[in-house]
Structure formats: structure tokens, C-alpha cells
Design a protein around this motif. Structure first.
Motif, PDB file in Angstrom:
ATOM      1  N   ASN A 122       0.819  -1.216   0.000  1.00  0.00           N
ATOM      2  CA  ASN A 122       0.000   0.000   0.000  1.00  0.00           C
ATOM      3  C   ASN A 122       0.855   1.269   0.000  1.00  0.00           C
ATOM      4  O   ASN A 122       0.728   2.136   0.867  1.00  0.00           O
ATOM      5  N   VAL A 123       1.718   1.398  -0.993  1.00  0.00           N
ATOM      6  CA  VAL A 123       2.622   2.551  -1.083  1.00  0.00           C
ATOM      7  C   VAL A 123       2.373   3.314  -2.384  1.00  0.00           C
ATOM      8  O   VAL A 123       2.216   2.715  -3.446  1.00  0.00           O
ATOM      9  N   SER A 124       2.372   4.634  -2.287  1.00  0.00           N
ATOM     10  CA  SER A 124       2.137   5.485  -3.451  1.00  0.00           C
ATOM     11  C   SER A 124       3.381   5.646  -4.310  1.00  0.00           C
ATOM     12  O   SER A 124       4.510   5.573  -3.824  1.00  0.00           O
ATOM     13  N   CYS A 125       3.171   5.884  -5.595  1.00  0.00           N
ATOM     14  CA  CYS A 125       4.246   6.326  -6.478  1.00  0.00           C
ATOM     15  C   CYS A 125       4.463   7.819  -6.235  1.00  0.00           C
ATOM     16  O   CYS A 125       3.527   8.533  -5.834  1.00  0.00           O
ATOM     17  N   PRO A 126       5.655   8.338  -6.484  1.00  0.00           N
ATOM     18  CA  PRO A 126       5.875   9.777  -6.310  1.00  0.00           C
ATOM     19  C   PRO A 126       4.881  10.639  -7.080  1.00  0.00           C
ATOM     20  O   PRO A 126       4.433  11.677  -6.567  1.00  0.00           O
ATOM     21  N   TRP A 127       4.515  10.243  -8.298  1.00  0.00           N
ATOM     22  CA  TRP A 127       3.623  11.092  -9.083  1.00  0.00           C
ATOM     23  C   TRP A 127       2.208  11.153  -8.506  1.00  0.00           C
ATOM     24  O   TRP A 127       1.388  11.971  -8.937  1.00  0.00           O
ATOM     25  N   ASP A 128       1.898  10.281  -7.526  1.00  0.00           N
ATOM     26  CA  ASP A 128       0.589  10.323  -6.880  1.00  0.00           C
ATOM     27  C   ASP A 128       0.603  11.098  -5.566  1.00  0.00           C
ATOM     28  O   ASP A 128      -0.446  11.291  -4.949  1.00  0.00           O
ATOM     29  N   VAL A 129       1.794  11.531  -5.126  1.00  0.00           N
ATOM     30  CA  VAL A 129       1.948  12.187  -3.831  1.00  0.00           C
ATOM     31  C   VAL A 129       1.658  13.689  -3.952  1.00  0.00           C
ATOM     32  O   VAL A 129       1.978  14.326  -4.962  1.00  0.00           O
ATOM     33  N   ILE A 130       1.056  14.251  -2.916  1.00  0.00           N
ATOM     34  CA  ILE A 130       0.625  15.653  -2.915  1.00  0.00           C
ATOM     35  C   ILE A 130       1.762  16.604  -3.256  1.00  0.00           C
ATOM     36  O   ILE A 130       1.595  17.555  -4.034  1.00  0.00           O
ATOM     37  N   GLN A 131       2.960  16.369  -2.691  1.00  0.00           N
ATOM     38  CA  GLN A 131       4.091  17.263  -2.926  1.00  0.00           C
ATOM     39  C   GLN A 131       4.485  17.368  -4.395  1.00  0.00           C
ATOM     40  O   GLN A 131       5.159  18.315  -4.802  1.00  0.00           O
TER      41      GLN A 131
END
Length: 250
Positions: A122-131
Motif C-alpha cells: 500500500n505505497v504510493s508512487c511519487p507522481w501520486d503524492v501531494i508534494q
């Protein structure tokens, strides 16, 4: 015992425990220092701070290294399968059959474990992260396991694992061409690193995602070698033979 076979101590300490402990300590340090986020922020800034990662659809990265890289892994797999099938018909390939089967098992298990991990960590890819212009908070593994949110399926690194799985070539070369084992190992690590850098530049993975894939693939290959060649039995045999050798000297 043949010189190209690992001793029990070498297999356990140098090939299994040392890489495993070192790799885990490195991943813990990177997690505690938030290097993943800092490196991704630096890359994102170098690409112009544009939402969506400006290199995400770069032709060379997406079509050559990513899509083309998949074809390379597929070609390697097909070559392995064909060679294994031929070993049942060509006597010259029969001595290689056990290690071809071991190589196939190691590669398949490594890729499947990474696939399984991606579904449950259950880990996001960087392109899905708010920052970075996405909509999800940055919650790295293992914290992600306790999140009630559906963050994604990006850990460990899947694309790089397709190449890192071939670190098992080291153990394939060991019985037959030991002098070339480091060349085979270097090939897998260099190819996997190229795939990893590609995905990190595109915003598809953080650094620890790919390092975890490499560590997992190496541990699988090392355990596979241990199961097939059982170096602990070789140590036991050597110990049993010691009294006989001593009596012969007397």
C-alpha cells in the motif's frame, strides 16, 4: 568439494547474511532520514517543478527504457525457457539442466514476490503524492501498512525487479563458468539500475523501492542456491570425514 561451489561459511556469511543485514540497515537509515522524499523533491525541482513530472512521458525513458526494457526481460525469459527445453533433447546441455531450472525458479519467484509485495504494501508512487502534484499523502513503507487509505501499488519497484531478478545468473555461472560469475552479476545490476533510474526520473518510484527489489532478488537467489546445493551438508560431510582422515595419517 569442487572449488567453484561455495563453502557453508561463505554462503551463509558473505553471500546471505552480510548483504541482507547491510541492505536492511541501509533501508532503515534511508527511511529514518527521509532520503526518498528529499531525492524525489530534488529530481522534481530539476525537472521544473511541473505537476505530473515533466519526464513522465519522455520518449526515451517511457518507450525505450521502460517499454523496451520489458521486451529485454521477456527475451531473456524466452531464451531461458528454450534453452531449458533443449536440455532434455541435447546431451551437451544436460549438465546445465539443474542450474537452468534453478535460474528459472529464482527469476520467477523474485518477480512474483515483488508483484505480491506491490499489492499488499500500500505505497504510493511519487507522481501520486501531494508534494508532486498528486492527491495522496506521502506515507512510506512500513507506515503505509497501517493506513486506512488506498495509497497505491508502487513498493517494491516492479520494473527494476525484472532485471534485478537476473542477479541469479551469478549462481548459474558458479558451477559452470565461475570466472564469469561477476560479469553476469554486473549485467543484472547495471540493467536493473538503468531501469530504476528511468522510473525514478519519471516519478514512478522512490529510491528505496528499487533498492528493496535488488535486496529481495539477491536473497531469493542465494536461498535458492542453498536449497539446491545444500552447503551445510557439505560442511557436515567434511566434519564426519575428519576422524577417518586422522586415522589414515596415523
Amino acid at each position: 568439494m569442487s572449488q567453484h561451489l561455495l563453502s557453508f561459511n561463505s554462503w551463509l556469511h558473505r553471500h546471505l547474511l552480510l548483504p541482507l543485514v547491510t541492505g536492511l540497515l541501509l533501508l532503515i537509515v534511508l527511511h529514518l532520514t527521509q532520503v526518498d522524499l528529499m531525492l524525489a523533491q530534488w529530481l522534481f525541482h530539476q525537472e521544473g517543478d511541473a505537476p505530473g513530472w515533466s519526464l513522465r512521458h519522455n520518449y526515451f525513458l517511457e518507450h525505450i527504457l521502460h517499454n523496451g526494457g520489458r521486451h529485454i526481460v521477456t527475451l531473456l525469459s524466452l531464451t531461458l525457457l528454450v534453452t531449458l527445453a533443449l536440455s532434455f533433447f541435447k546431451p551437451s546441455l544436460k549438465p546445465w539442466r539443474k542450474d537452468l531450472l534453478l535460474l528459472l525458479a529464482n527469476v520467477a519467484i523474485s518477480i512474483l514476490l515483488v508483484r505480491f509485495g506491490k499489492e499488499y504494501t500500500n505505497v504510493s508512487c511519487p507522481w501520486d503524492v501531494i508534494q508532486f502534484g498528486g492527491s495522496k499523502p506521502w506515507i512510506p513503507f512500513p507506515n503505509s501498512l497501517f493506513s486506512s487509505m488506498d495509497l497505491g501499488q508502487c513498493f517494491p519497484g516492479g520494473h527494476s525487479s525484472g532485471a534485478f531478478a537476473w542477479v541469479a545468473l551469478y549462481y548459474f555461472a558458479l558451477p559452470h563458468m565461475p570466472a564469469r560469475r561477476f560479469k553476469f552479476l554486473s549485467f543484472a545490476i547495471i540493467l536493473g539500475s538503468a531501469f530504476a533510474v528511468c522510473q525514478e526520473l519519471r516519478g514512478a518510484h522512490f529510491l528505496t523501492h528499487d533498492l528493496t527489489s535488488l535486496l529481495l532478488c539477491w536473497v531469493v537467489a542465494t536461498l535458492g542456491y542453498g536449497i539446491v546445493y545444500r552447503p551445510w551438508c557439505q560442511r557436515q560431510s567434511a566434519t564426519i570425514d575428519l576422524p577417518n582422515a586422522a586415522s589414515m595419517r596415523v
